[in-house]
Design a protein around this motif. Sequence first.
Motif, PDB file in Angstrom:
ATOM      1  N   ALA A 230     -10.375  -1.478  -1.921  1.00 24.42           N
ATOM      2  CA  ALA A 230      -9.079  -0.848  -2.168  1.00 24.42           C
ATOM      3  C   ALA A 230      -9.295   0.620  -2.506  1.00 24.42           C
ATOM      4  O   ALA A 230     -10.427   1.065  -2.742  1.00 24.42           O
ATOM      5  N   PHE A 231      -8.187   1.357  -2.541  1.00 22.22           N
ATOM      6  CA  PHE A 231      -8.228   2.770  -2.882  1.00 22.22           C
ATOM      7  C   PHE A 231      -7.064   3.104  -3.800  1.00 22.22           C
ATOM      8  O   PHE A 231      -6.078   2.363  -3.866  1.00 22.22           O
ATOM      9  N   GLU A 232      -7.198   4.223  -4.500  1.00 26.74           N
ATOM     10  CA  GLU A 232      -6.066   4.839  -5.184  1.00 26.74           C
ATOM     11  C   GLU A 232      -5.880   6.233  -4.610  1.00 26.74           C
ATOM     12  O   GLU A 232      -6.816   6.828  -4.060  1.00 26.74           O
ATOM     13  N   TYR A 233      -4.637   6.742  -4.744  1.00 25.87           N
ATOM     14  CA  TYR A 233      -4.347   8.072  -4.221  1.00 25.87           C
ATOM     15  C   TYR A 233      -3.538   8.842  -5.243  1.00 25.87           C
ATOM     16  O   TYR A 233      -2.441   8.444  -5.617  1.00 25.87           O
TER      17      TYR A 233
ATOM     18  N   SER B 111      -8.354  -9.850   5.219  1.00 22.51           N
ATOM     19  CA  SER B 111      -6.954  -9.614   4.871  1.00 22.51           C
ATOM     20  C   SER B 111      -6.329  -8.641   5.858  1.00 22.51           C
ATOM     21  O   SER B 111      -7.013  -7.822   6.473  1.00 22.51           O
ATOM     22  N   ALA B 112      -5.020  -8.707   6.002  1.00 22.96           N
ATOM     23  CA  ALA B 112      -4.332  -7.926   7.024  1.00 22.96           C
ATOM     24  C   ALA B 112      -4.319  -6.439   6.716  1.00 22.96           C
ATOM     25  O   ALA B 112      -4.248  -5.616   7.633  1.00 22.96           O
ATOM     26  N   SER B 113      -4.378  -6.085   5.441  1.00 18.62           N
ATOM     27  CA  SER B 113      -4.202  -4.686   5.072  1.00 18.62           C
ATOM     28  C   SER B 113      -5.228  -4.215   4.048  1.00 18.62           C
ATOM     29  O   SER B 113      -5.729  -4.999   3.232  1.00 18.62           O
ATOM     30  N   ILE B 114      -5.513  -2.928   4.112  1.00 17.33           N
ATOM     31  CA  ILE B 114      -6.255  -2.228   3.066  1.00 17.33           C
ATOM     32  C   ILE B 114      -5.202  -1.617   2.145  1.00 17.33           C
ATOM     33  O   ILE B 114      -4.284  -0.935   2.606  1.00 17.33           O
TER      34      ILE B 114
END
Length: 243
Positions: A183-186, A224-227
């Motif tokens: 995962a990421f944060e922005y 999983s379908a999404s990051i």
Amino acid sequence: MLRARPLHFTSRLEHWTGVLAALGLAKVVDQGDWLEFDAGSGRLALHAAAHGSPEDGTTVFGVEVGILEEFARRTREDGTQADVTEASHGTTVQVTAKDGFQFLADQAQRAEDGTWATSGQADPALVVVGTWVSPDVDGSARELRNIGARPRTSDDEAATFTAKNGGILRVVHGSAAGSGDLAFEYDGDLELLLGRLTEAKVEARISEDVLYVANPDAVGGSASASIVVERTATQQTPAGPSS
């Protein structure tokens, strides 16, 4: 020195490279089947995997550190098992938590200027998040404090920490110990990031202040379908005194 550096295995290296570039990561290592990318904070490694193999589409929790022997010594002194060992890629430190989870602390490489800084070509607002799933969030949080991570947020189901030299380390509750999804944060405008992804022809959408980016590994149905890219929270609840 401590930096978040999860390792992602994939049979779709080229597709991942395009997605990561659109997200704002900069490629800093290219060894064929091993790639490394810098975000503004934290680093991500990609390793080629055979299509359909058990590894394909999985992420492994991991960190980078400075002097391996010193890191291992300090971690043991603080109460967490850490052993200098040899792996297929060279000397590393294996950290073993009390919940049975094991992860590697690899040797970090300095930037050209001699510091531990990540690439200046990376989007400074993008942060790599490494996730550890544990049945004992409080206990695993103590282990992260013991490796030098700095408490950031905490509740009954999760705890997050910042790494001194970049990235976020997160523990989330689960029935069995293991690595969680990448995962990421922005720390910026998700709409602008969405626009950059769209321009690069990467499928993405925003829902309830979270950016979901199409996962290249989902094509094979093994991931999983999404990051997930979450907006960096403006208010944090302290997880406890820093170590």
